[in-house]
Design an enzyme around this catalytic site. Sequence first.
Site, PDB file in Angstrom:
ATOM      1  N   LYS A  61       0.801  -1.220   0.000  1.00  0.00           N
ATOM      2  CA  LYS A  61       0.000   0.000   0.000  1.00  0.00           C
ATOM      3  C   LYS A  61       0.841   1.281   0.000  1.00  0.00           C
ATOM      4  O   LYS A  61       0.463   2.282  -0.618  1.00  0.00           O
ATOM      5  CB  LYS A  61      -0.958   0.008   1.193  1.00  0.00           C
ATOM      6  CG  LYS A  61      -2.108  -0.978   1.069  1.00  0.00           C
ATOM      7  CD  LYS A  61      -3.090  -0.799   2.224  1.00  0.00           C
ATOM      8  CE  LYS A  61      -4.316  -1.668   2.046  1.00  0.00           C
ATOM      9  NZ  LYS A  61      -5.335  -1.398   3.093  1.00  0.00           N
ATOM     10  N   ASP A 101     -10.511   3.000   1.957  1.00  0.00           N
ATOM     11  CA  ASP A 101     -10.727   2.348   3.254  1.00  0.00           C
ATOM     12  C   ASP A 101     -11.578   3.215   4.186  1.00  0.00           C
ATOM     13  O   ASP A 101     -12.448   2.694   4.899  1.00  0.00           O
ATOM     14  CB  ASP A 101      -9.396   2.019   3.918  1.00  0.00           C
ATOM     15  CG  ASP A 101      -8.727   0.801   3.325  1.00  0.00           C
ATOM     16  OD1 ASP A 101      -9.432  -0.065   2.763  1.00  0.00           O
ATOM     17  OD2 ASP A 101      -7.488   0.692   3.415  1.00  0.00           O
TER      18      ASP A 101
END
Length: 282
Positions: free
Chosen positions: A72, A109
């Site tokens: 990420k 997210d």
Amino acid sequence: MNDHDGRPLVAGVAGWPIAHSRSPVLFDHWFGATGIAGRYVPLAIRPERFAEVYRALPHAGFRGINVTIPHKLDALRLADEATEAARAIGAANMICFAEDGRIVADNTDAYGFIENLRHAEPGWRPETGPALVLGAGGAARAILHGLLEAGVPEIRLANRSRDKAEGLADAFGPRVACVDWDARAAAGAGAMLVVNATSLGMTGKPALEMPLDAVPDGALVNDIVYVPLETPLLAAARRRGLRAVDGLGMLLHQARPAFRAWFGVDPQVDDGLRRACLPGAA
């Protein structure tokens, strides 16, 4: 499997390892529900090969990828452009490949976290009181961003390593205050939302010890862990008569913006999708 711009309807999820990911099941369900003849493939990419593969994927016809551990941070660092959410969270979990090959990093997210709460508990109002967040890792960064954007007036942040929590509080501003890990139970006083953003309670990990006695009636308790679906924290919340929300919905909702961006349709998060993505489901 091409649409009007001639590009294949192909996307995927990159991680190392990746076999555990539920994302292929999730996207396959949506392909069936929407009638889109797309493909979504798992991409097991070693960390030392990530940059090379990442830059090659747009030229291999991919519309985009989701990104999971441990890629990420690199996905954001190596992108040509990044959204405000990705920059604020400091990581990317969704990548769009433009027709000209540019790599655009995003992070959904925080969106997935907030949408899960709103979908599971339509009466939840973020502005009604403080939130207590346990943990200071990457998931906590996304949760803090989502809660602040949603209008939570105060966030109490507790982590086993206080210096990590202090670093997040400094990064996210005065509405985030650190509390000692040993004071986490007392910090529940007046908190209208309690979130476990640690791995404690996950299958194979120790349980999270979090007494809920001080948490007021009517509060919402969320655990981002979804293996098992009913964690000890959620079971304790239900025994206290508190509203409890599991972590599976965060996974489901964070994928919606990606499907919409890559395939042009806004898919639905419904009971059929939940059943398909439950841990242990085929």
